[in-house]
Design a protein around this motif. Structure first.
Motif, short mmCIF file in Angstrom:
data_model
loop_
_atom_site.label_atom_id
_atom_site.label_comp_id
_atom_site.label_asym_id
_atom_site.label_seq_id
_atom_site.Cartn_x
_atom_site.Cartn_y
_atom_site.Cartn_z
N LEU A 145 43.24 35.53 17.38
CA LEU A 145 42.40 34.33 17.26
C LEU A 145 42.33 33.65 18.61
O LEU A 145 43.37 33.36 19.22
CB LEU A 145 42.98 33.38 16.21
N ILE A 146 41.12 33.39 19.08
CA ILE A 146 40.90 32.64 20.32
C ILE A 146 40.19 31.35 19.95
O ILE A 146 39.09 31.37 19.38
CB ILE A 146 40.07 33.45 21.35
N LEU A 147 40.79 30.22 20.24
CA LEU A 147 40.26 28.91 19.88
C LEU A 147 39.71 28.24 21.14
O LEU A 147 40.42 28.12 22.15
CB LEU A 147 41.37 28.05 19.26
N THR A 148 38.45 27.80 21.08
CA THR A 148 37.78 27.20 22.23
C THR A 148 37.16 25.87 21.83
O THR A 148 36.86 25.64 20.65
CB THR A 148 36.66 28.12 22.77
N PRO A 149 36.92 24.97 22.79
CA PRO A 149 36.39 23.65 22.44
C PRO A 149 34.89 23.60 22.21
O PRO A 149 34.42 22.75 21.46
CB PRO A 149 36.78 22.77 23.63
N THR A 150 34.11 24.47 22.85
CA THR A 150 32.65 24.37 22.76
C THR A 150 32.03 25.67 22.30
O THR A 150 32.61 26.75 22.41
CB THR A 150 32.05 23.99 24.14
N ARG A 151 30.81 25.56 21.82
CA ARG A 151 30.06 26.73 21.35
C ARG A 151 29.73 27.67 22.51
O ARG A 151 29.81 28.89 22.37
CB ARG A 151 28.76 26.27 20.68
N GLU A 152 29.32 27.05 23.65
CA GLU A 152 28.95 27.87 24.80
C GLU A 152 30.11 28.71 25.29
O GLU A 152 29.96 29.89 25.63
CB GLU A 152 28.41 26.99 25.92
N LEU A 153 31.29 28.10 25.34
CA LEU A 153 32.46 28.84 25.79
C LEU A 153 32.84 29.93 24.79
O LEU A 153 33.25 31.03 25.18
CB LEU A 153 33.63 27.88 26.01
N ALA A 154 32.68 29.65 23.50
CA ALA A 154 32.97 30.67 22.49
C ALA A 154 32.04 31.87 22.66
O ALA A 154 32.49 33.03 22.59
CB ALA A 154 32.83 30.07 21.09
N LEU A 155 30.76 31.61 22.88
CA LEU A 155 29.82 32.71 23.08
C LEU A 155 30.14 33.49 24.35
O LEU A 155 30.03 34.72 24.39
CB LEU A 155 28.39 32.16 23.15
N GLN A 156 30.53 32.77 25.41
CA GLN A 156 30.88 33.44 26.66
C GLN A 156 32.08 34.36 26.48
O GLN A 156 32.08 35.51 26.96
CB GLN A 156 31.18 32.39 27.73
N ILE A 157 33.11 33.88 25.79
CA ILE A 157 34.30 34.71 25.57
C ILE A 157 33.95 35.90 24.67
O ILE A 157 34.44 37.02 24.86
CB ILE A 157 35.43 33.87 24.95
N GLY A 158 33.09 35.66 23.67
CA GLY A 158 32.66 36.76 22.82
C GLY A 158 31.95 37.86 23.60
O GLY A 158 32.18 39.05 23.37
N GLU A 159 31.09 37.46 24.54
CA GLU A 159 30.42 38.44 25.39
C GLU A 159 31.42 39.20 26.26
O GLU A 159 31.28 40.41 26.49
CB GLU A 159 29.38 37.74 26.27
N SER A 160 32.45 38.51 26.74
CA SER A 160 33.47 39.17 27.56
C SER A 160 34.23 40.22 26.76
O SER A 160 34.49 41.33 27.24
CB SER A 160 34.44 38.13 28.13
N PHE A 161 34.59 39.90 25.51
CA PHE A 161 35.27 40.88 24.67
C PHE A 161 34.38 42.09 24.41
O PHE A 161 34.88 43.23 24.36
CB PHE A 161 35.71 40.24 23.35
N GLU A 162 33.10 41.87 24.23
CA GLU A 162 32.19 42.99 24.01
C GLU A 162 32.10 43.87 25.25
O GLU A 162 32.09 45.10 25.14
CB GLU A 162 30.80 42.46 23.64
N ARG A 163 32.04 43.27 26.43
CA ARG A 163 31.93 44.06 27.66
C ARG A 163 33.22 44.81 27.96
O ARG A 163 33.19 46.00 28.30
CB ARG A 163 31.57 43.15 28.84
N TYR A 164 34.36 44.12 27.83
CA TYR A 164 35.64 44.78 28.16
C TYR A 164 35.98 45.86 27.13
O TYR A 164 36.56 46.90 27.48
CB TYR A 164 36.77 43.77 28.23
N GLY A 165 35.64 45.62 25.87
CA GLY A 165 35.97 46.58 24.81
C GLY A 165 34.83 47.51 24.48
O GLY A 165 34.74 48.01 23.34
N LYS A 166 33.97 47.77 25.43
CA LYS A 166 32.79 48.59 25.21
C LYS A 166 33.14 49.99 24.73
O LYS A 166 32.45 50.57 23.89
CB LYS A 166 31.98 48.66 26.52
N TYR A 167 34.23 50.54 25.23
CA TYR A 167 34.62 51.91 24.88
C TYR A 167 35.83 51.92 23.95
O TYR A 167 36.51 52.94 23.83
CB TYR A 167 34.92 52.71 26.15
N LEU A 168 36.09 50.81 23.27
CA LEU A 168 37.17 50.72 22.29
C LEU A 168 36.58 50.50 20.90
O LEU A 168 35.40 50.16 20.76
CB LEU A 168 38.14 49.59 22.65
N SER A 169 37.39 50.68 19.89
CA SER A 169 36.93 50.48 18.51
C SER A 169 37.32 49.13 17.95
O SER A 169 37.23 48.90 16.74
CB SER A 169 37.50 51.59 17.62
N VAL A 170 37.73 48.21 18.81
CA VAL A 170 38.10 46.86 18.36
C VAL A 170 36.82 46.08 18.09
O VAL A 170 35.89 46.08 18.91
CB VAL A 170 38.97 46.15 19.43
#
Length: 488
Positions: free
Chosen positions: A77-102
């Motif tokens: 669980l990653i808890l963030t204060p704003t919607r924009e930051l949540a979307l940014q972190i979500g995009e980072s997880f997608e890019r870093y985990g591009k070749y993973l099944s997470v």
């Protein structure tokens, strides 16, 4: 040191290489190892130093080691204060985990919950959320946090500044006692020291820079200008500079809208992003700015933490913040990932006290630019007009503020005094009948002794229906007829 020295999975190294990551930043080099080992961690680093990758990459590697095909339960669980930051972190997880099944997903308020609930129903391993929507879905039974393995509290100081401390504590109460906790923040005020002692156990402290220090690669400039001339100076600067993307920060939401109107009238494409905007409008403004459709994005501090734009050359503080740590976050939008940047600040006489606090915190003096068309001419504080008292409930009309152009309201009507009963008419003596005209004598006799013979009826209106009695010839009134319902 390279990313290969951090013992990351080949799939993560491949994704990092595609993103252009060659050498880990200081916070990444210091944090990835302890997080992989399962230690609790406090990360105090400046904005733009790569904090997201410092916790996202090791979390992805730990989850990939034993992944479930159903992607249940939620394990990070990653808890963030704003919607924009949540979307940014979500995009980072997608890019870093591009070749993973997470699998990961993002939830936040301000939009309908149905798509988010549907994504949760398909199963997720990593949940990025804002506190309000997370507690709401937990209360509805859509989310279970009892099996969380890793909890990340990102931008902790901002979370507390925005008044989310009670929501954060409510989320922490839903987590299992045995977990890994990571706390990241750009600044580390003393107010969150008590919270760190409660939620972290024997944490590793990673402090890349002294608290609240600014990035050396950011060039800072100060323009002293009166408040009334700030918008003129902003338009003048934008027309004389060549930066393709400019981020402008204002103190209020209405101020941001006024700046956008002024820039639009000056043929400078601009959009605003703040808390009063819908999520659709905020996403559209941010995407238009990133794609180059608009040149200027005007934002408030609530959106400052969620804006991550690569190669942003210029940030302008239209209003100086009254919290010095906020200044660090604002100018941290430029000069990211080792790049240079420029931060320009406008300051009127009332904001000189804020400037003093900022320079004390950053331990450096901001160079002042004197050569501009609107130098400061007002050297006395602005007197704030006292607000008129609100109208009381008993007398709302007496104390209500008169609106310009509104018609004047008449004073409330006073109750009329009670009228005295009309005096009874005094009978007037009539002269003898002999001296009266014949018609008057006949009327008097008829009034005294009404005739038993039926009175003659005349029609005074030729258009009246036949049989309608208009008047009696002898002056008597027609008696009123009672309705059948009123007869006794």
């Amino acid at each position: 040191m390279t990313f290969q020295d951090l013992h990351l999975l080949p799939a993560l190294l491949r994704a990092a290489d595609e993103l252009g990551y060659k050498t880990p930043s200081a916070v990444q080099a210091a944090a990835i190892g302890p997080v992989l080992a399962g230690r609790d961690l406090i990360g105090c680093a400046q904005t733009g130093t790569g904090k997201t990758a410092a916790f996202a990459m090791p979390i992805l590697q730990r989850l990939q080691s034993r992944i479930d095909k159903t992607h249940r339960p939620i394990r990070a669980l990653i808890l963030t204060p704003t919607r924009e930051l949540a979307l940014q972190i979500g995009e980072s997880f997608e890019r870093y985990g591009k070749y993973l099944s997470v699998r990961s997903t993002v939830i936040f308020g301000g939009v309908g919950q149905a798509p988010q609930v549907e994504a949760l129903a398909h199963g997720v391993d990593v949940l990025i959320a804002t506190p309000g929507r997370l507690n709401d879905l937990c209360d509805q039974g859509h989310i279970d946090l009892s099996l969380i393995e890793t909890f990340v509290l990102d931008e902790a100081d901002r979370m507390l500044d925005m008044g989310f401390i009670h929501d954060v504590r409510k989320v922490i109460a839903r987590l299992p006692a045995k977990r890994q906790t990571l706390l990241f923040s750009a600044t580390m005020p003393q107010e969150i020291a008590a919270l760190t002692k409660q939620i972290l156990r024997d944490p590793v402290r990673v402090e890349v820079k002294p608290p609240s220090s600014t990035v050396e690669l950011i060039e800072q400039r100060l323009y002293k200008v009166d408040k009334a001339n700030k918008r003129r100076l902003l338009v003048w600067l934008l027309k004389h500079r060549q930066e393709a993307s400019v981020l402008v920060f204002t103190a209020t939401k209405h101020g941001a809208d006024r700046v956008v109107r002024e820039l639009t009238q000056s043929k400078i494409p601009a959009m605003a992003i703040h808390g009063n905007k819908s999520q659709t409008a905020r996403v559209k403004a941010l995407s238009s700015f990133k794609e180059g459709a608009i040149r200027v994005l005007v934002a408030t501090d609530i959106a400052a933490r969620g804006i991550d734009i690569h190669e942003l050359p210029l940030v302008i503080n239209f209003d100086l913040p009254n919290v010095p740590e906020t200044y660090v976050h604002r100018i941290g939008r430029t000069g990211r990932a080792g790049r240079s940047g420029l931060a320009i600040s406008f300051c009127n006489f009332d904001e000189l006290v804020y400037l003093k606090d900022i320079e004390k915190l950053t331990r450096q003096s901001i160079p002042v630019v004197e050569d501009h068309p609107w130098p400061m001419e007002i050297f006395e504080p602005t007197l704030k007009q006292p607000r008129p008292p609100r109208p009381s409930k008993q007398q709302p009309q007496a104390n209500a503020r008169k609106q310009p152009g509104a018609p004047e309201k008449s004073a409330p009507k006073q109750p009329e005094p009670a009228r005295a009963p009309a005096p009874k008419p005094v009978p007037v003596k009539q002269p003898p009948a002999a001296n009266l005209p014949e018609t008057t004598h006949f009327a008097q006799q008829s009034a005294a002794q009404p005739s038993k013979s039926p009175a003659r009826k005349y029609r005074s209106d030729p258009f009246a229906p036949p049989g309608k009695v208009v008047a009696f010839a002898d002056g008597r009134r027609r008696p009123r007829r009672r309705s059948p319902g009123k007869q006794q």
